[in-house]
Design a protein around this motif. Structure first.
Motif, PDB file in Angstrom:
ATOM      1  N   ALA A 262      65.559  64.507  -2.283  1.00 55.05           N
ATOM      2  CA  ALA A 262      66.713  65.404  -2.332  1.00 55.05           C
ATOM      3  C   ALA A 262      67.926  64.752  -2.969  1.00 55.05           C
ATOM      4  O   ALA A 262      68.736  65.426  -3.608  1.00 55.05           O
ATOM      5  CB  ALA A 262      67.049  65.891  -0.919  1.00 55.05           C
ATOM      6  N   LEU A 263      68.054  63.432  -2.810  1.00 55.04           N
ATOM      7  CA  LEU A 263      69.253  62.729  -3.290  1.00 55.04           C
ATOM      8  C   LEU A 263      68.964  61.869  -4.509  1.00 55.04           C
ATOM      9  O   LEU A 263      69.764  60.998  -4.862  1.00 55.04           O
ATOM     10  CB  LEU A 263      69.808  61.841  -2.162  1.00 55.04           C
ATOM     11  CG  LEU A 263      70.123  62.549  -0.830  1.00 55.04           C
ATOM     12  CD1 LEU A 263      70.544  61.540   0.223  1.00 55.04           C
ATOM     13  CD2 LEU A 263      71.224  63.593  -1.035  1.00 55.04           C
ATOM     14  N   SER A 264      67.833  62.105  -5.153  1.00 55.02           N
ATOM     15  CA  SER A 264      67.423  61.248  -6.266  1.00 55.02           C
ATOM     16  C   SER A 264      68.389  61.290  -7.446  1.00 55.02           C
ATOM     17  O   SER A 264      68.494  60.339  -8.206  1.00 55.02           O
ATOM     18  CB  SER A 264      66.016  61.635  -6.731  1.00 55.02           C
ATOM     19  OG  SER A 264      65.995  63.000  -7.133  1.00 55.02           O
TER      20      SER A 264
ATOM     21  N   PRO B 149      67.571  54.394   8.874  1.00 53.37           N
ATOM     22  CA  PRO B 149      67.886  54.371   7.441  1.00 53.37           C
ATOM     23  C   PRO B 149      69.370  54.563   7.179  1.00 53.37           C
ATOM     24  O   PRO B 149      70.015  55.450   7.752  1.00 53.37           O
ATOM     25  CB  PRO B 149      67.070  55.550   6.886  1.00 53.37           C
ATOM     26  CG  PRO B 149      65.942  55.720   7.856  1.00 53.37           C
ATOM     27  CD  PRO B 149      66.504  55.361   9.200  1.00 53.37           C
ATOM     28  N   GLY B 150      69.916  53.695   6.341  1.00 59.48           N
ATOM     29  CA  GLY B 150      71.334  53.785   5.995  1.00 59.48           C
ATOM     30  C   GLY B 150      72.248  53.088   6.980  1.00 59.48           C
ATOM     31  O   GLY B 150      73.428  52.881   6.691  1.00 59.48           O
TER      32      GLY B 150
ATOM     33  N   LYS C 185      74.446  58.328  -2.681  1.00 60.77           N
ATOM     34  CA  LYS C 185      73.197  58.479  -1.953  1.00 60.77           C
ATOM     35  C   LYS C 185      73.301  57.826  -0.577  1.00 60.77           C
ATOM     36  O   LYS C 185      72.897  58.405   0.437  1.00 60.77           O
ATOM     37  CB  LYS C 185      72.048  57.860  -2.744  1.00 60.77           C
ATOM     38  CG  LYS C 185      70.701  57.934  -2.023  1.00 60.77           C
ATOM     39  CD  LYS C 185      69.602  57.269  -2.840  1.00 60.77           C
ATOM     40  CE  LYS C 185      68.292  57.297  -2.080  1.00 60.77           C
ATOM     41  NZ  LYS C 185      67.195  56.627  -2.824  1.00 60.77           N
ATOM     42  N   ASN C 186      73.862  56.612  -0.538  1.00 66.56           N
ATOM     43  CA  ASN C 186      74.049  55.923   0.741  1.00 66.56           C
ATOM     44  C   ASN C 186      74.995  56.698   1.644  1.00 66.56           C
ATOM     45  O   ASN C 186      74.794  56.777   2.858  1.00 66.56           O
ATOM     46  CB  ASN C 186      74.585  54.513   0.477  1.00 66.56           C
ATOM     47  CG  ASN C 186      74.770  53.724   1.764  1.00 66.56           C
ATOM     48  OD1 ASN C 186      73.822  53.417   2.472  1.00 66.56           O
ATOM     49  ND2 ASN C 186      76.017  53.386   2.068  1.00 66.56           N
TER      50      ASN C 186
ATOM     51  N   GLY D   6      75.604  59.783   6.456  1.00 64.48           N
ATOM     52  CA  GLY D   6      76.192  60.961   7.083  1.00 64.48           C
ATOM     53  C   GLY D   6      75.171  61.796   7.834  1.00 64.48           C
ATOM     54  O   GLY D   6      75.400  62.209   8.983  1.00 64.48           O
ATOM     55  N   ILE D   7      74.026  62.041   7.208  1.00 56.47           N
ATOM     56  CA  ILE D   7      72.987  62.856   7.852  1.00 56.47           C
ATOM     57  C   ILE D   7      72.446  62.176   9.093  1.00 56.47           C
ATOM     58  O   ILE D   7      72.293  62.799  10.159  1.00 56.47           O
ATOM     59  CB  ILE D   7      71.853  63.147   6.842  1.00 56.47           C
ATOM     60  CG1 ILE D   7      72.363  64.046   5.710  1.00 56.47           C
ATOM     61  CG2 ILE D   7      70.663  63.801   7.540  1.00 56.47           C
ATOM     62  CD1 ILE D   7      71.398  64.202   4.556  1.00 56.47           C
ATOM     63  N   LEU D   8      72.161  60.874   8.987  1.00 54.83           N
ATOM     64  CA  LEU D   8      71.643  60.149  10.150  1.00 54.83           C
ATOM     65  C   LEU D   8      72.690  60.004  11.249  1.00 54.83           C
ATOM     66  O   LEU D   8      72.350  59.990  12.436  1.00 54.83           O
ATOM     67  CB  LEU D   8      71.125  58.782   9.727  1.00 54.83           C
ATOM     68  CG  LEU D   8      69.646  58.692   9.309  1.00 54.83           C
ATOM     69  CD1 LEU D   8      68.754  59.026  10.496  1.00 54.83           C
ATOM     70  CD2 LEU D   8      69.327  59.593   8.136  1.00 54.83           C
TER      71      LEU D   8
END
Length: 452
Positions: free
Chosen positions: A65-67, A381-382, A74-75, A80-82
């Motif tokens: 999705a963030l490619s 992740p992240g 991306k980071n 943010g999502i995590l």
């Protein structure tokens, strides 16, 4: 020592190598391309074996999705999502109640201990130190047995006295704890190998410092929880808020580096996070102080054999009128403002979370730079490992526990009665007569003439 000095190759003890002096003429401020370690630091620490970098565990769906984004953005999205996912999980375990919170604290403690011990093992695994990991986990078991045994005796006194096996374990708890530790101590001495004495003592100290940082302070978190869930939730939330807002302010406005140990930290993020956390702490405290579920001490109900959170809120959680200073009266037009006294205390908690809390992160950054690693692990992740998220929380837990003991907690009548009930009948009668005489002397009880 002569043998150690002549050993070469992969078996050379990094702790015994002569460290080269810093080249004053070199550009010591230049950064190594990956981990931000300066050239001079790399030379000084060249004797420390590298820890293998963990693989990227970012979910494949996020990578796809963030490619199209740059690595920076991306980071940002991954973090943010995590972060939102972790906040949602935090709310969920609060909903499940204090017992689940205690179990989560224990699980976090074990994972943090595992991450730190794994770093030690990864650095020195080539030396095949006997029993290092076994003894590390054994000492973790011993320390947890001691601390949780103290907690059970303190907060579940009636239950302990009711069950004969628990009563015996409680009576000899400290002796049993000492015997368990002494067994591990003797096992360590027996495991000493002639060519690795110094390194083994280094790792023995590594284990004990880890226990001090992780286990002791997680025990304080549980003690804070028993004082009321608000003393658990508000401090943790303030640290989370400061972490998020400092990152946001630094990401968008950061220009001035804050500290060399953590090159990405900026003054703009530090100051912005401070003011945002103060406001957040006051607002969150106002919301939570109105609910008994959050403000009442967590107690064990012997009738239902379960935890209960129900009481008459103390003055700390009752609205009161406070007169505003003249300047604020002129600006706002208000003479007074209604606040919970706990909101005043929340300013102290928020200030510590914003000013001193980050030093827990700086300490962790220094530790990671010493071993040339980016994160303690790659669990989230992240974000890195669990320890990367809780490096500030442990320092905050100690402050909250000290703050409660210094400014909040008073004598607990329930605990006094529990201790009195454990005495012999003649001791109870003696205390009763002494207390009765004291109350009569104070005029709180009428004097009773003794029968002739």
């Amino acid at each position: 020592m002569a043998e150690l000095r002549h050993r070469g190759g992969r078996d050379t003890d990094p702790t015994l190598q002569q460290q080269p002096s810093e080249d004053k003429g070199s550009d010591g401020e230049q950064k190594v391309e990956k981990d931000g370690v300066s050239d001079s630091e790399s030379k000084v620490d060249s004797g420390v074996p590298d820890v293998p970098a963990p693989p990227d565990d970012t979910p494949e769906v996020l990578n796809k999705a963030l490619s199209g984004l740059s690595s920076r953005w991306k980071n940002w999205w991954v973090r943010g999502i995590l972060t939102l996912a972790m906040i949602a999980f935090f709310f969920f375990i609060i909903y499940l109640g204090p017992m689940v919170l205690m179990m989560i604290v224990l699980c976090v403690q074990i994972k943090c201990f595992h991450e730190i011990i794994t770093i030690g093992y990864s650095v020195y695994h080539s030396y095949h130190l006997p029993w290092f990991r076994t003894l590390s986990w054994y000492f973790l078991l011993c320390v947890n047995y001691f601390f949780y045994g103290e907690t059970v005796t303190d907060y579940f006194f009636t239950l302990v006295q009711r069950e004969e096996p628990l009563r015996i374990l409680s009576k000899y708890h400290r002796f049993i704890s000492f015997a368990l530790y002494l067994t591990g101590f003797c096992m360590f001495v027996l495991s000493l190998v002639k060519k690795h004495y110094r390194l083994q003592f280094y790792m023995f100290g590594w284990t004990h410092v880890t226990l001090l940082i992780v286990v002791t302070q997680s025990h304080l978190i549980i003690h804070n929880l028993f004082e009321g869930m608000i003393w658990f939730i508000v401090p943790i939330s303030c640290v989370i808020c400061n972490d998020i807002m400092a990152y946001m302010f630094g990401f968008f406005f950061g220009r001035t580096p804050l500290i060399k140990l953590s090159p990405k930290k900026t003054w703009e993020g530090f100051i912005g996070g401070f003011f945002a956390t103060i406001v957040f702490g006051i607002v969150l405290s106002y919301f939570m102080a109105g609910y008994r579920y959050f403000v009442c001490p967590v107690e064990f109900n012997n009738d239902s054999n379960s935890f209960q959170v129900d009481c008459e809120p103390s003055e700390l959680f009752q609205l009161q009128d406070y007169a505003l200073p003249g300047v604020l009266q002129t600006v706002t037009g208000w003479a007074t403002v209604r606040l919970y006294p706990f909101q005043i205390h929340s300013i102290a908690l928020s200030s510590f979370a914003s000013i001193m809390g980050p030093f827990g992160g700086f300490f962790a950054s220094g530790f990671k730079r010493a071993f040339k690693i980016k994160d303690f692990a790659n669990t989230i992740p992240g974000h890195g490992g669990i320890m990367d998220r809780f490096d500030c929380q442990y320092l905050m837990a100690t402050f909250v526990n000290v703050y409660i003991a210094s400014f909040i907690r008073g004598p607990n009548p329930t605990k006094v009665i529990q201790q009195l009930l454990a005495l012999r009948a003649d001791q109870q009668l003696h205390i009763f007569n002494s207390l009765k005489a004291h109350l009569i002397e104070k005029g709180l009880l009428p004097a009773v003439e003794e029968a002739a």
